[in-house]
Scaffold this motif. Structure first.
Motif, PDB file in Angstrom:
ATOM      1  N   VAL A  29       0.840  -1.201   0.000  1.00 11.44           N
ATOM      2  CA  VAL A  29       0.000   0.000   0.000  1.00 11.44           C
ATOM      3  C   VAL A  29       0.878   1.255   0.000  1.00 11.44           C
ATOM      4  CG1 VAL A  29      -1.668   1.354   1.318  1.00 11.44           C
ATOM      5  CG2 VAL A  29      -1.970  -1.108   1.097  1.00 11.44           C
ATOM      6  N   PRO A  39      -5.223   7.568  -4.435  1.00 12.17           N
ATOM      7  CA  PRO A  39      -5.889   6.566  -5.272  1.00 12.17           C
ATOM      8  C   PRO A  39      -7.413   6.658  -5.143  1.00 12.17           C
ATOM      9  CG  PRO A  39      -4.913   5.532  -3.353  1.00 12.17           C
ATOM     10  CD  PRO A  39      -4.491   6.962  -3.332  1.00 12.17           C
ATOM     11  N   PRO A  40      -8.150   6.057  -6.066  1.00 14.67           N
ATOM     12  CA  PRO A  40      -9.610   6.141  -6.025  1.00 14.67           C
ATOM     13  C   PRO A  40     -10.238   5.601  -4.739  1.00 14.67           C
ATOM     14  CG  PRO A  40      -8.868   5.214  -8.113  1.00 14.67           C
ATOM     15  CD  PRO A  40      -7.667   5.356  -7.241  1.00 14.67           C
ATOM     16  N   ASP A  41      -9.589   4.646  -4.087  1.00 21.52           N
ATOM     17  CA  ASP A  41     -10.160   4.076  -2.862  1.00 21.52           C
ATOM     18  C   ASP A  41      -9.724   4.817  -1.594  1.00 21.52           C
ATOM     19  OD1 ASP A  41      -7.568   3.139  -3.230  1.00 21.52           O
ATOM     20  OD2 ASP A  41      -7.961   1.210  -2.312  1.00 21.52           O
ATOM     21  N   ALA A  42      -8.996   5.926  -1.725  1.00 23.45           N
ATOM     22  CA  ALA A  42      -8.585   6.718  -0.563  1.00 23.45           C
ATOM     23  C   ALA A  42      -9.778   7.508  -0.044  1.00 23.45           C
ATOM     24  CB  ALA A  42      -7.454   7.664  -0.936  1.00 23.45           C
ATOM     25  N   LYS A  43      -9.911   7.514   1.279  1.00 26.05           N
ATOM     26  CA  LYS A  43     -10.994   8.256   1.914  1.00 26.05           C
ATOM     27  C   LYS A  43     -10.394   9.446   2.657  1.00 26.05           C
ATOM     28  CE  LYS A  43     -13.703   4.137   2.526  1.00 26.05           C
ATOM     29  NZ  LYS A  43     -13.359   2.894   3.149  1.00 26.05           N
ATOM     30  N   TYR A  55      -5.606  11.273   4.499  1.00 25.41           N
ATOM     31  CA  TYR A  55      -6.365  10.206   3.855  1.00 25.41           C
ATOM     32  C   TYR A  55      -6.158   8.891   4.583  1.00 25.41           C
ATOM     33  CZ  TYR A  55      -6.726  13.336  -0.153  1.00 25.41           C
ATOM     34  OH  TYR A  55      -6.993  14.400  -0.963  1.00 25.41           O
ATOM     35  N   VAL A  57      -6.361   4.593   3.480  1.00 22.08           N
ATOM     36  CA  VAL A  57      -6.533   3.586   2.438  1.00 22.08           C
ATOM     37  C   VAL A  57      -6.611   2.229   3.119  1.00 22.08           C
ATOM     38  CG1 VAL A  57      -5.485   2.449   0.449  1.00 22.08           C
ATOM     39  CG2 VAL A  57      -5.303   4.903   0.674  1.00 22.08           C
ATOM     40  N   THR A  58      -7.645   1.464   2.798  1.00 24.59           N
ATOM     41  CA  THR A  58      -7.804   0.120   3.339  1.00 24.59           C
ATOM     42  C   THR A  58      -7.758  -0.881   2.195  1.00 24.59           C
ATOM     43  OG1 THR A  58      -9.168   0.958   5.144  1.00 24.59           O
ATOM     44  CG2 THR A  58      -9.315  -1.395   4.672  1.00 24.59           C
ATOM     45  N   ARG A  59      -6.801  -1.793   2.282  1.00 22.99           N
ATOM     46  CA  ARG A  59      -6.657  -2.861   1.283  1.00 22.99           C
ATOM     47  C   ARG A  59      -6.091  -4.101   1.963  1.00 22.99           C
ATOM     48  NH1 ARG A  59      -3.136   0.431  -2.915  1.00 22.99           N
ATOM     49  NH2 ARG A  59      -4.626   2.027  -3.462  1.00 22.99           N
ATOM     50  N   THR A  63      -4.963  -1.094   7.046  1.00 26.46           N
ATOM     51  CA  THR A  63      -5.337   0.301   6.852  1.00 26.46           C
ATOM     52  C   THR A  63      -4.102   1.169   7.043  1.00 26.46           C
ATOM     53  OG1 THR A  63      -7.568  -0.106   7.664  1.00 26.46           O
ATOM     54  CG2 THR A  63      -6.829   2.179   7.654  1.00 26.46           C
TER      55      THR A  63
END
Length: 82
Positions: A29, A39-43, A55, A57-59, A63
């Motif tokens: 990550v 990235p698009p999945d960043a909150k 931000y 990012v969870t993948r 996290t």
């Protein structure tokens, strides 16, 4: 594409002490943030500013929390989601 990636020593030691599959997932990550800092999945966390934005990012069951400051990415925290 960010010019700098900062991972504090204490966080590097914390990541090094994790189970291998979590450690690898966190490293992947973090390395992916070098090619795309948002990235698009960043909150987003909190309010985004022109120069600073937090931000998460969870993948792959991990996290990563980070801060984008201009051309730098600063990793604040990383943990498994178990």
């Amino acid at each position: 594409m960010p010019d700098h990636l900062v991972v504090p020593r204490t966080l590097r030691l914390q990541i090094a002490g994790m189970a291998p599959h979590y450690r690898t997932a966190i490293q992947l990550v973090i390395m992916s943030l070098l090619s795309d800092s948002v990235p698009p999945d960043a909150k987003p966390l909190g309010i985004e500013d022109l120069e600073h934005a937090h931000y998460t990012v969870t993948r792959d069951d991990v996290t990563v929390y980070y801060l984008v400051m201009g051309d730098a990415v600063v990793i604040n925290n990383a943990h498994p989601d178990s």
